[in-house]
Scaffold this active site. Structure first.
Site, short mmCIF file in Angstrom:
data_model
loop_
_atom_site.label_atom_id
_atom_site.label_comp_id
_atom_site.label_asym_id
_atom_site.label_seq_id
_atom_site.Cartn_x
_atom_site.Cartn_y
_atom_site.Cartn_z
CD GLU A 1 -2.54 1.43 2.58
OE1 GLU A 1 -3.50 2.22 2.61
OE2 GLU A 1 -2.16 0.80 3.57
CG ASP B 1 -2.51 -1.97 4.73
OD1 ASP B 1 -1.53 -1.33 5.17
OD2 ASP B 1 -3.68 -1.57 4.83
CG LEU C 1 0.61 -0.23 11.12
CD1 LEU C 1 0.84 -1.55 11.84
CD2 LEU C 1 1.52 0.84 11.71
CG ASP C 2 -6.12 -2.18 8.09
OD1 ASP C 2 -6.53 -1.55 7.09
OD2 ASP C 2 -6.87 -2.57 9.01
CD GLU D 1 -6.72 -1.78 2.38
OE1 GLU D 1 -6.30 -1.08 3.33
OE2 GLU D 1 -7.45 -1.32 1.47
#
Length: 340
Positions: A102, A123, A125-126, A285
């Site tokens: 991302e 991703d 760190l979502d 995601e």
């Protein structure tokens, strides 16, 4: 046969993530062990990220880094750190040929000398908007096998639908650190034991309830949403029979989806007049979470007819899609409103 003893809180025969993946590997005589090694590297990346999250305040890792990522979100310092951890650990695993993050606009190609057969989309760190207020956040990843293993990797090699995933997972950093993974044979959850630094199997063969009592969506966007969806919200709050549904929305996809798997219900990030394709990205995601949800017995759709998220063919690395996922009955119910 190994003997098992438990003294106090210590088991002498714990099922670690490494042991679990090796035992799964042994069920496939032709397996090379490369996926096992890759999952081990991802587990290390998650451990390192979790350690950074835990000491972020002390190490002054809160706040904005000053940059924006490829989708226009402000990057937090922990975003940048987690991204570097994932990239470096995956490169050094010798099992990847390319990565999609991302945080990076373009595909990340691994040097030929370190090439493997897998493409990892992640991703790192979502839920970045929740970092500074200590709300649960996490990491998400999906693993694809490259179709053509000859020559240089191109962006086209990464544009694979979710039905070609060989494994997916997420790691939630909350009251505990849990890594949830699927290699296409069910879903299992592993909790990090900080005393030994290992992920231990604590949730075997996770299944989402067929129907839940919770709906999860950002209703603050209601003025931009389709009238059919608003009717569904009204149905959840004012049912003709039974009790109203509970509304829960964290704003970290990892936290919201993990709760949905555990308790049932539905998580939604729909299309709207302000975001016609939704907000969440397909490759790193929606696809991994849809893969896990289906493996847990749930459903994941885009809301465009009965289209599965896993059947969407990506046209770009950061393509967005609407998503509705969770308990099978709840997903079917929202589709009955959308398709009316």
């Amino acid at each position: 046969m190994a003997s098992s003893t438990k003294i106090g809180d210590i088991s002498t025969d714990a099922m670690t993530l490494t042991r679990f993946t090796m035992e799964e590997q042994m069920k496939h005589p032709g397996a090379s062990g490369s996926l096992t090694l890759l999952l081990s590297s991802l587990a290390t990346a998650c451990k390192a990220t979790e350690a950074a999250v835990r000491k972020a305040g002390i190490a002054q890792l809160y706040g904005i880094s000053g940059d924006t990522n490829t989708t226009g979100d402000e990057q937090k310092k922990l975003d940048v750190l987690a991204n570097d951890l994932f990239i470096n650990l995956l490169k050094s695993s010798y099992q990847t040929c390319a990565m999609v993050s991302e945080e990076n606009e373009n595909m990340i190609e691994v040097p030929v000398a370190k090439h493997g057969r897998y493409i990892v989309c992640f991703d790192p760190l979502d839920g970045s908007s929740n970092i500074d207020c200590l709300v649960s956040i996490g990491s998400i990843f999906g693993i694809y096998r490259r179709d053509d293993e000859e020559g240089h990797v191109t962006e086209k090699d990464c544009l694979l639908p979710g039905n070609k995933l060989v494994a997916a997972g997420y790691c939630v950093f909350g009251t505990a650190c849990m890594m949830v993974i699927s290699t296409g044979n069910g879903v299992n959850g592993f909790t990090l034991d900080p005393s030994i630094g290992e992920f231990i199997l604590t949730a075997h063969d996770m299944k989402v309830p067929k129907k839940g009592k919770i709906y999860s969506v950002n209703e603050g966007n209601s003025s931009y949403l389709d009238e059919k969806l608003l009717k569904y919200f009204h149905h959840c709050k004012f049912p003709e029979t039974g009790k109203p549904r509970g509304a829960r929305y964290v704003g970290s996809m990892v936290a919201d989806v993990h709760r949905t798997i555990c308790y049932g219900g539905i998580f939604m990030y729909p299309a709207s007049s302000s975001a016609v394709n939704g907000k969440l990205r397909l490759l790193y995601e929606c696809n991994p979470m849809a893969f896990i949800m289906e493996q847990a017995g749930g459903k994941a759709v885009t809301g465009r007819g009965n289209e599965r998220v896993l059947d969407v063919v990506p046209t770009g690395l950061h393509m967005r899609v609407p998503i509705y996922l969770g308990s099978a009955d709840d997903v079917d119910e929202v589709l009955s409103f959308l398709n009316a």
